[in-house]
Design an enzyme around this catalytic site. Structure first.
Site, PDB file in Angstrom:
ATOM      1  N   LYS A   9       3.315 -21.896 -17.833  1.00 27.15           N
ATOM      2  CA  LYS A   9       3.618 -22.224 -16.762  1.00 27.15           C
ATOM      3  C   LYS A   9       2.452 -23.075 -15.768  1.00 27.15           C
ATOM      4  O   LYS A   9       1.367 -22.581 -16.419  1.00 27.15           O
ATOM      5  CB  LYS A   9       4.459 -21.141 -15.665  1.00 27.15           C
ATOM      6  CG  LYS A   9       5.548 -20.813 -16.394  1.00 27.15           C
ATOM      7  CD  LYS A   9       6.268 -19.734 -15.519  1.00 27.15           C
ATOM      8  CE  LYS A   9       7.729 -19.306 -16.154  1.00 27.15           C
ATOM      9  NZ  LYS A   9       8.284 -18.105 -15.316  1.00 27.15           N
ATOM     10  N   TYR A  49      16.320 -23.850 -16.007  1.00 26.48           N
ATOM     11  CA  TYR A  49      16.753 -22.603 -15.185  1.00 26.48           C
ATOM     12  C   TYR A  49      18.177 -22.690 -14.358  1.00 26.48           C
ATOM     13  O   TYR A  49      18.645 -22.181 -13.493  1.00 26.48           O
ATOM     14  CB  TYR A  49      15.724 -22.215 -14.087  1.00 26.48           C
ATOM     15  CG  TYR A  49      14.237 -21.733 -14.489  1.00 26.48           C
ATOM     16  CD1 TYR A  49      14.535 -20.699 -15.214  1.00 26.48           C
ATOM     17  CD2 TYR A  49      13.254 -22.440 -14.387  1.00 26.48           C
ATOM     18  CE1 TYR A  49      13.139 -19.883 -15.853  1.00 26.48           C
ATOM     19  CE2 TYR A  49      11.729 -21.838 -14.890  1.00 26.48           C
ATOM     20  CZ  TYR A  49      12.086 -20.574 -15.621  1.00 26.48           C
ATOM     21  OH  TYR A  49      11.004 -20.079 -16.130  1.00 26.48           O
ATOM     22  N   PHE A  57      15.700 -18.183  -4.854  1.00 26.50           N
ATOM     23  CA  PHE A  57      14.368 -18.760  -4.957  1.00 26.50           C
ATOM     24  C   PHE A  57      14.406 -19.857  -5.804  1.00 26.50           C
ATOM     25  O   PHE A  57      13.370 -20.337  -6.432  1.00 26.50           O
ATOM     26  CB  PHE A  57      13.549 -17.470  -5.554  1.00 26.50           C
ATOM     27  CG  PHE A  57      14.126 -16.754  -6.902  1.00 26.50           C
ATOM     28  CD1 PHE A  57      13.870 -17.415  -8.079  1.00 26.50           C
ATOM     29  CD2 PHE A  57      14.791 -15.607  -6.674  1.00 26.50           C
ATOM     30  CE1 PHE A  57      14.683 -16.931  -9.124  1.00 26.50           C
ATOM     31  CE2 PHE A  57      15.341 -14.981  -7.839  1.00 26.50           C
ATOM     32  CZ  PHE A  57      15.282 -15.568  -9.247  1.00 26.50           C
ATOM     33  N   ARG A  85       9.274 -12.098 -26.218  1.00 26.70           N
ATOM     34  CA  ARG A  85       9.627 -11.214 -25.033  1.00 26.70           C
ATOM     35  C   ARG A  85       9.039 -10.032 -24.662  1.00 26.70           C
ATOM     36  O   ARG A  85       8.420  -9.743 -23.572  1.00 26.70           O
ATOM     37  CB  ARG A  85      11.134 -11.148 -24.920  1.00 26.70           C
ATOM     38  CG  ARG A  85      12.180 -12.387 -24.927  1.00 26.70           C
ATOM     39  CD  ARG A  85      12.193 -12.913 -23.620  1.00 26.70           C
ATOM     40  NE  ARG A  85      12.851 -12.163 -22.611  1.00 26.70           N
ATOM     41  CZ  ARG A  85      13.240 -12.500 -21.296  1.00 26.70           C
ATOM     42  NH1 ARG A  85      12.881 -13.619 -20.840  1.00 26.70           N
ATOM     43  NH2 ARG A  85      13.887 -11.953 -20.372  1.00 26.70           N
ATOM     44  N   THR A  91       9.115  -9.431 -16.214  1.00 24.54           N
ATOM     45  CA  THR A  91       9.389 -10.787 -15.126  1.00 24.54           C
ATOM     46  C   THR A  91       8.039 -10.387 -14.149  1.00 24.54           C
ATOM     47  O   THR A  91       7.287 -11.516 -14.100  1.00 24.54           O
ATOM     48  CB  THR A  91      10.451 -10.902 -14.533  1.00 24.54           C
ATOM     49  OG1 THR A  91      11.442 -11.003 -15.711  1.00 24.54           O
ATOM     50  CG2 THR A  91      10.605 -12.095 -13.796  1.00 24.54           C
ATOM     51  N   ARG A 102       1.828 -11.041 -19.425  1.00 23.20           N
ATOM     52  CA  ARG A 102       1.964 -10.883 -18.092  1.00 23.20           C
ATOM     53  C   ARG A 102       1.134  -9.837 -17.544  1.00 23.20           C
ATOM     54  O   ARG A 102       0.455  -9.701 -16.425  1.00 23.20           O
ATOM     55  CB  ARG A 102       3.335 -10.846 -17.626  1.00 23.20           C
ATOM     56  CG  ARG A 102       4.064 -12.464 -17.768  1.00 23.20           C
ATOM     57  CD  ARG A 102       5.583 -12.249 -17.551  1.00 23.20           C
ATOM     58  NE  ARG A 102       6.199 -13.353 -17.468  1.00 23.20           N
ATOM     59  CZ  ARG A 102       7.398 -13.371 -17.670  1.00 23.20           C
ATOM     60  NH1 ARG A 102       8.189 -12.369 -17.785  1.00 23.20           N
ATOM     61  NH2 ARG A 102       8.101 -14.642 -17.806  1.00 23.20           N
ATOM     62  N   ASN A 115       4.248 -16.144 -12.997  1.00 23.80           N
ATOM     63  CA  ASN A 115       4.075 -15.135 -14.112  1.00 23.80           C
ATOM     64  C   ASN A 115       3.664 -15.799 -15.363  1.00 23.80           C
ATOM     65  O   ASN A 115       3.966 -15.248 -16.447  1.00 23.80           O
ATOM     66  CB  ASN A 115       5.147 -14.213 -13.970  1.00 23.80           C
ATOM     67  CG  ASN A 115       6.594 -15.234 -14.296  1.00 23.80           C
ATOM     68  OD1 ASN A 115       6.352 -16.380 -14.584  1.00 23.80           O
ATOM     69  ND2 ASN A 115       7.576 -14.522 -14.455  1.00 23.80           N
ATOM     70  N   HIS A 118       6.877 -18.564 -19.832  1.00 26.04           N
ATOM     71  CA  HIS A 118       8.175 -18.402 -20.028  1.00 26.04           C
ATOM     72  C   HIS A 118       8.619 -18.250 -21.668  1.00 26.04           C
ATOM     73  O   HIS A 118       7.811 -18.521 -22.430  1.00 26.04           O
ATOM     74  CB  HIS A 118       9.079 -19.588 -19.651  1.00 26.04           C
ATOM     75  CG  HIS A 118      10.382 -19.643 -20.347  1.00 26.04           C
ATOM     76  ND1 HIS A 118      11.481 -19.011 -19.866  1.00 26.04           N
ATOM     77  CD2 HIS A 118      10.765 -20.435 -21.387  1.00 26.04           C
ATOM     78  CE1 HIS A 118      12.583 -19.298 -20.664  1.00 26.04           C
ATOM     79  NE2 HIS A 118      12.343 -20.165 -21.631  1.00 26.04           N
ATOM     80  N   GLU A 129      17.062 -24.712 -24.985  1.00 16.10           N
ATOM     81  CA  GLU A 129      15.783 -24.919 -24.553  1.00 16.10           C
ATOM     82  C   GLU A 129      14.855 -25.853 -25.462  1.00 16.10           C
ATOM     83  O   GLU A 129      14.332 -26.839 -24.777  1.00 16.10           O
ATOM     84  CB  GLU A 129      14.912 -23.691 -24.004  1.00 16.10           C
ATOM     85  CG  GLU A 129      15.632 -22.869 -22.878  1.00 16.10           C
ATOM     86  CD  GLU A 129      15.279 -21.583 -22.596  1.00 16.10           C
ATOM     87  OE1 GLU A 129      14.220 -21.029 -23.286  1.00 16.10           O
ATOM     88  OE2 GLU A 129      15.622 -20.746 -21.994  1.00 16.10           O
TER      89      GLU A 129
HETATM   90  P1  ATP Z   1      11.335 -16.723 -17.623  1.00 13.83           P
HETATM   91  O1  ATP Z   1      12.766 -17.163 -17.927  1.00 13.83           O
HETATM   92  O2  ATP Z   1      10.516 -17.477 -16.900  1.00 13.83           O
HETATM   93  O3  ATP Z   1      10.803 -16.418 -18.922  1.00 13.83           O
HETATM   94  P2  ATP Z   1      12.253 -13.883 -17.160  1.00 13.83           P
HETATM   95  O4  ATP Z   1      13.422 -14.151 -18.307  1.00 13.83           O
HETATM   96  O5  ATP Z   1      11.426 -12.919 -17.288  1.00 13.83           O
HETATM   97  O6  ATP Z   1      11.500 -15.143 -16.999  1.00 13.83           O
HETATM   98  P3  ATP Z   1      14.492 -14.651 -15.305  1.00 13.83           P
HETATM   99  O7  ATP Z   1      15.091 -13.885 -14.579  1.00 13.83           O
HETATM  100  O8  ATP Z   1      14.658 -15.455 -16.226  1.00 13.83           O
HETATM  101  O9  ATP Z   1      12.885 -13.782 -15.652  1.00 13.83           O
HETATM  102  O10 ATP Z   1      13.910 -15.563 -13.982  1.00 13.83           O
HETATM  103  C1  ATP Z   1      13.109 -16.861 -14.278  1.00 13.83           C
HETATM  104  C2  ATP Z   1      12.093 -17.045 -13.294  1.00 13.83           C
HETATM  105  O11 ATP Z   1      12.363 -17.036 -11.995  1.00 13.83           O
HETATM  106  C3  ATP Z   1      10.668 -15.894 -13.502  1.00 13.83           C
HETATM  107  O12 ATP Z   1      10.198 -16.069 -14.377  1.00 13.83           O
HETATM  108  C4  ATP Z   1      10.238 -15.982 -12.082  1.00 13.83           C
HETATM  109  O13 ATP Z   1       9.343 -16.976 -12.271  1.00 13.83           O
HETATM  110  C5  ATP Z   1      11.436 -16.403 -11.146  1.00 13.83           C
HETATM  111  N1  ATP Z   1      12.003 -15.414 -10.473  1.00 13.83           N
HETATM  112  C6  ATP Z   1      12.817 -14.375 -10.739  1.00 13.83           C
HETATM  113  N2  ATP Z   1      12.990 -13.498  -9.864  1.00 13.83           N
HETATM  114  C7  ATP Z   1      12.107 -13.898  -9.020  1.00 13.83           C
HETATM  115  C8  ATP Z   1      12.421 -13.339  -7.376  1.00 13.83           C
HETATM  116  N3  ATP Z   1      12.887 -12.339  -7.177  1.00 13.83           N
HETATM  117  N4  ATP Z   1      11.570 -14.064  -6.547  1.00 13.83           N
HETATM  118  C9  ATP Z   1      11.106 -15.232  -6.887  1.00 13.83           C
HETATM  119  N5  ATP Z   1      11.154 -15.748  -8.360  1.00 13.83           N
HETATM  120  C10 ATP Z   1      11.633 -15.026  -8.993  1.00 13.83           C
HETATM  121 MG    MG Z   2      14.397 -15.973 -18.292  1.00 17.64          MG
END
Ligand code: ATP
Ligand code: MG
Length: 140
Positions: A9, A49, A57, A85, A91, A102, A115, A118, A129
């Protein structure tokens, strides 16, 4: 074998973690099948997303992903979706284990929304994706 979509990212690119992250995936024994830097248009981030579109958010998330270049990658290896993962960690970087990407690199901003990286959460997501980010000219 299996493949997954990994994306560094904008904060990860800006903080200079590209080499470190690629090295970790190579050390694990995965094979790099696709790689590019990319300035993400809003529509692509929104589609990536899409499952989170109802979250409060979502707007900030899309804006952040488009705030600077990302590094898009396809990695191949046995069980790579799950192992990636695991290597990436939880996350929220403040909660991810030491030794994870992370956990080691992600806590600078102390924000769940910043973070570093992805990784696809299933084989199905991975294929969706990869088609989204590598469709068209550089199709994989
Ligand atoms: P990613 O899909 O980016 O690999 P992830 O699978 O760990 O991350 P997801 O639940 O898919 O987590 O959320 C996607 C992204 O949305 C997170 O990586 C984070 O940047 C953002 N995100 C998730 N929860 C929150 C929150 N509560 N507030 C702000 N941003 C959030
Ligand atoms: Mg995710």
């Amino acid at each position: 074998t299996e493949r997954t979509y990994i994306m560094i990212k904008p904060d990860g690119v800006q903080r200079g973690y590209v080499g470190e992250i690629i090295a970790r995936f190579e050390r694990k024994g995965n094979v790099l099948k696709g790689l590019k830097t990319f300035q993400c248009p809003k529509a692509v981030a929104e589609e990536h997303y899409q499952d989170l579109s109802e979250k409060p958010f979502f707007g900030d998330l899309v804006e952040y992903i488009c705030s600077g270049p990302v590094v898009c990658m396809v990695w191949e290896g046995p069980g790579v979706v799950k192992s990636a993962r695991k290597m990436i960690g939880a996350t929220n970087p403040l909660e991810s284990e030491p030794g994870t990407i992370r956990g080691d690199l992600g806590a600078f901003y102390a924000l769940v929304g910043r973070n570093v990286i992805h990784g696809s959460d299933s084989n199905e997501s991975a294929e969706r994706e990869i088609a989204l980010w590598f469709g068209g000219d550089d199709e994989l």
